[in-house]
Write a protein that holds these residues in place. Structure first.
Motif, PDB file in Angstrom:
ATOM      1  N   MET A 147      42.047  67.392  19.416  1.00  0.00           N
ATOM      2  CA  MET A 147      41.266  66.231  19.834  1.00  0.00           C
ATOM      3  C   MET A 147      40.333  65.822  18.703  1.00  0.00           C
ATOM      4  O   MET A 147      39.996  66.647  17.855  1.00  0.00           O
ATOM      5  CB  MET A 147      40.420  66.592  21.062  1.00  0.00           C
ATOM      6  N   ASP A 148      39.896  64.573  18.729  1.00  0.00           N
ATOM      7  CA  ASP A 148      38.847  64.186  17.796  1.00  0.00           C
ATOM      8  C   ASP A 148      37.518  64.691  18.356  1.00  0.00           C
ATOM      9  O   ASP A 148      37.480  65.313  19.426  1.00  0.00           O
ATOM     10  CB  ASP A 148      38.857  62.675  17.531  1.00  0.00           C
ATOM     11  N   GLY A 149      36.440  64.452  17.655  1.00  0.00           N
ATOM     12  CA  GLY A 149      35.136  64.952  18.078  1.00  0.00           C
ATOM     13  C   GLY A 149      34.626  64.360  19.373  1.00  0.00           C
ATOM     14  O   GLY A 149      33.668  64.864  19.958  1.00  0.00           O
ATOM     15  N   ASN A 150      35.254  63.287  19.837  1.00  0.00           N
ATOM     16  CA  ASN A 150      34.884  62.675  21.104  1.00  0.00           C
ATOM     17  C   ASN A 150      35.756  63.154  22.255  1.00  0.00           C
ATOM     18  O   ASN A 150      35.667  62.637  23.362  1.00  0.00           O
ATOM     19  CB  ASN A 150      34.975  61.150  21.000  1.00  0.00           C
ATOM     20  N   GLY A 151      36.634  64.122  21.992  1.00  0.00           N
ATOM     21  CA  GLY A 151      37.482  64.678  23.035  1.00  0.00           C
ATOM     22  C   GLY A 151      38.740  63.879  23.322  1.00  0.00           C
ATOM     23  O   GLY A 151      39.406  64.121  24.319  1.00  0.00           O
ATOM     24  N   HIS A 152      39.092  62.960  22.433  1.00  0.00           N
ATOM     25  CA  HIS A 152      40.318  62.179  22.620  1.00  0.00           C
ATOM     26  C   HIS A 152      41.501  62.940  22.039  1.00  0.00           C
ATOM     27  O   HIS A 152      41.452  63.369  20.878  1.00  0.00           O
ATOM     28  CB  HIS A 152      40.207  60.812  21.929  1.00  0.00           C
ATOM     29  N   LEU A 153      42.547  63.098  22.827  1.00  0.00           N
ATOM     30  CA  LEU A 153      43.746  63.791  22.348  1.00  0.00           C
ATOM     31  C   LEU A 153      44.358  63.032  21.173  1.00  0.00           C
ATOM     32  O   LEU A 153      44.493  61.810  21.215  1.00  0.00           O
ATOM     33  CB  LEU A 153      44.789  63.894  23.458  1.00  0.00           C
ATOM     34  N   LEU A 154      44.725  63.773  20.138  1.00  0.00           N
ATOM     35  CA  LEU A 154      45.432  63.196  18.992  1.00  0.00           C
ATOM     36  C   LEU A 154      46.904  63.539  19.180  1.00  0.00           C
ATOM     37  O   LEU A 154      47.372  64.586  18.751  1.00  0.00           O
ATOM     38  CB  LEU A 154      44.866  63.763  17.682  1.00  0.00           C
ATOM     39  N   ARG A 155      47.608  62.664  19.860  1.00  0.00           N
ATOM     40  CA  ARG A 155      48.949  62.987  20.354  1.00  0.00           C
ATOM     41  C   ARG A 155      49.926  63.406  19.265  1.00  0.00           C
ATOM     42  O   ARG A 155      50.804  64.212  19.508  1.00  0.00           O
ATOM     43  CB  ARG A 155      49.514  61.848  21.188  1.00  0.00           C
ATOM     44  N   ASP A 156      49.793  62.880  18.054  1.00  0.00           N
ATOM     45  CA  ASP A 156      50.709  63.256  16.981  1.00  0.00           C
ATOM     46  C   ASP A 156      50.468  64.678  16.482  1.00  0.00           C
ATOM     47  O   ASP A 156      51.276  65.217  15.734  1.00  0.00           O
ATOM     48  CB  ASP A 156      50.610  62.271  15.818  1.00  0.00           C
ATOM     49  N   GLU A 157      49.343  65.273  16.873  1.00  0.00           N
ATOM     50  CA  GLU A 157      49.017  66.636  16.452  1.00  0.00           C
ATOM     51  C   GLU A 157      49.104  67.629  17.612  1.00  0.00           C
ATOM     52  O   GLU A 157      48.719  68.779  17.477  1.00  0.00           O
ATOM     53  CB  GLU A 157      47.624  66.657  15.830  1.00  0.00           C
ATOM     54  N   CYS A 158      49.591  67.162  18.753  1.00  0.00           N
ATOM     55  CA  CYS A 158      49.696  67.990  19.956  1.00  0.00           C
ATOM     56  C   CYS A 158      51.159  68.262  20.283  1.00  0.00           C
ATOM     57  O   CYS A 158      52.040  67.551  19.807  1.00  0.00           O
ATOM     58  CB  CYS A 158      49.054  67.254  21.139  1.00  0.00           C
ATOM     59  N   PRO A 159      51.412  69.264  21.110  1.00  0.00           N
ATOM     60  CA  PRO A 159      52.782  69.481  21.573  1.00  0.00           C
ATOM     61  C   PRO A 159      53.293  68.233  22.288  1.00  0.00           C
ATOM     62  O   PRO A 159      52.515  67.497  22.907  1.00  0.00           O
ATOM     63  CB  PRO A 159      52.647  70.650  22.550  1.00  0.00           C
ATOM     64  N   SER A 160      54.587  67.996  22.222  1.00  0.00           N
ATOM     65  CA  SER A 160      55.141  66.808  22.872  1.00  0.00           C
ATOM     66  C   SER A 160      55.049  66.896  24.391  1.00  0.00           C
ATOM     67  O   SER A 160      55.016  65.885  25.070  1.00  0.00           O
ATOM     68  CB  SER A 160      56.600  66.599  22.450  1.00  0.00           C
ATOM     69  N   ARG A 161      54.984  68.082  24.920  1.00  0.00           N
ATOM     70  CA  ARG A 161      54.850  68.299  26.363  1.00  0.00           C
ATOM     71  C   ARG A 161      53.592  69.123  26.591  1.00  0.00           C
ATOM     72  O   ARG A 161      53.435  70.210  26.029  1.00  0.00           O
ATOM     73  CB  ARG A 161      56.074  69.045  26.877  1.00  0.00           C
TER      74      ARG A 161
END
Length: 147
Positions: A65-79
């Motif tokens: 996540m960024d510092g505001n708690g937003h998921l960074l989808r390209d850096e997360c598992p696809s599922r």
């Protein structure tokens, strides 16, 4: 500080009245003052234990996540399992508080969460344990101080 507030107002679409309300809260003043901590930090939730996870979460995976708690989808598992993401809602604000307070985000006492599944031995499917930490601007400053 006075140059930053209009940027917040524009980004969030606040009216002048709404901005005045926001500015009247001392905690938000601190948050804006330390906004670089939020903009240049990443909050990481790393899987450190996983058993029987239907979503396939496994040790070493990172939910970023960024510092505001937003998921960074390209850096997360696809599922990602909602039973794993849900508990993060109570842990991530603890790290965000350190970013606001300009204190070491990796000294949080509540830095581990478990998914809401109770594991097969308790009538569920599986279980996943996450370790939370921060990387970037503020974390790097404290790391350098403690060398």
């Amino acid at each position: 500080m006075d140059k930053i507030w209009p940027k917040f107002q524009k980004k969030l679409g606040y009216t002048d009245e709404e901005l005045d309300i926001l500015r009247s809260v001392p905690q938000y003043e601190d948050m804006v003052r330390n906004s670089l901590n939020f903009m240049e930090s990443r909050i990481i939730a790393e899987v450190i234990d996983a058993r029987g996870c239907m979503a396939g979460h496994e040790v070493g995976q990172k939910i970023v996540m960024d510092g505001n708690g937003h998921l960074l989808r390209d850096e997360c598992p696809s599922r990602m399992c909602i039973f794993l993401l849900g508990p993060l809602m109570s842990a991530v604000p603890t790290i965000m508080q350190t970013l606001k307070d300009n204190t070491d985000p990796n000294k949080s006492i509540f830095h581990r969460v478990r998914c809401a599944d109770v594991a097969v031995e308790n009538g569920g499917w599986g279980t996943v344990l996450l370790n939370l930490y921060a990387e970037g601007h503020l974390a790097d400053q404290f790391k350098a101080k403690n060398r």
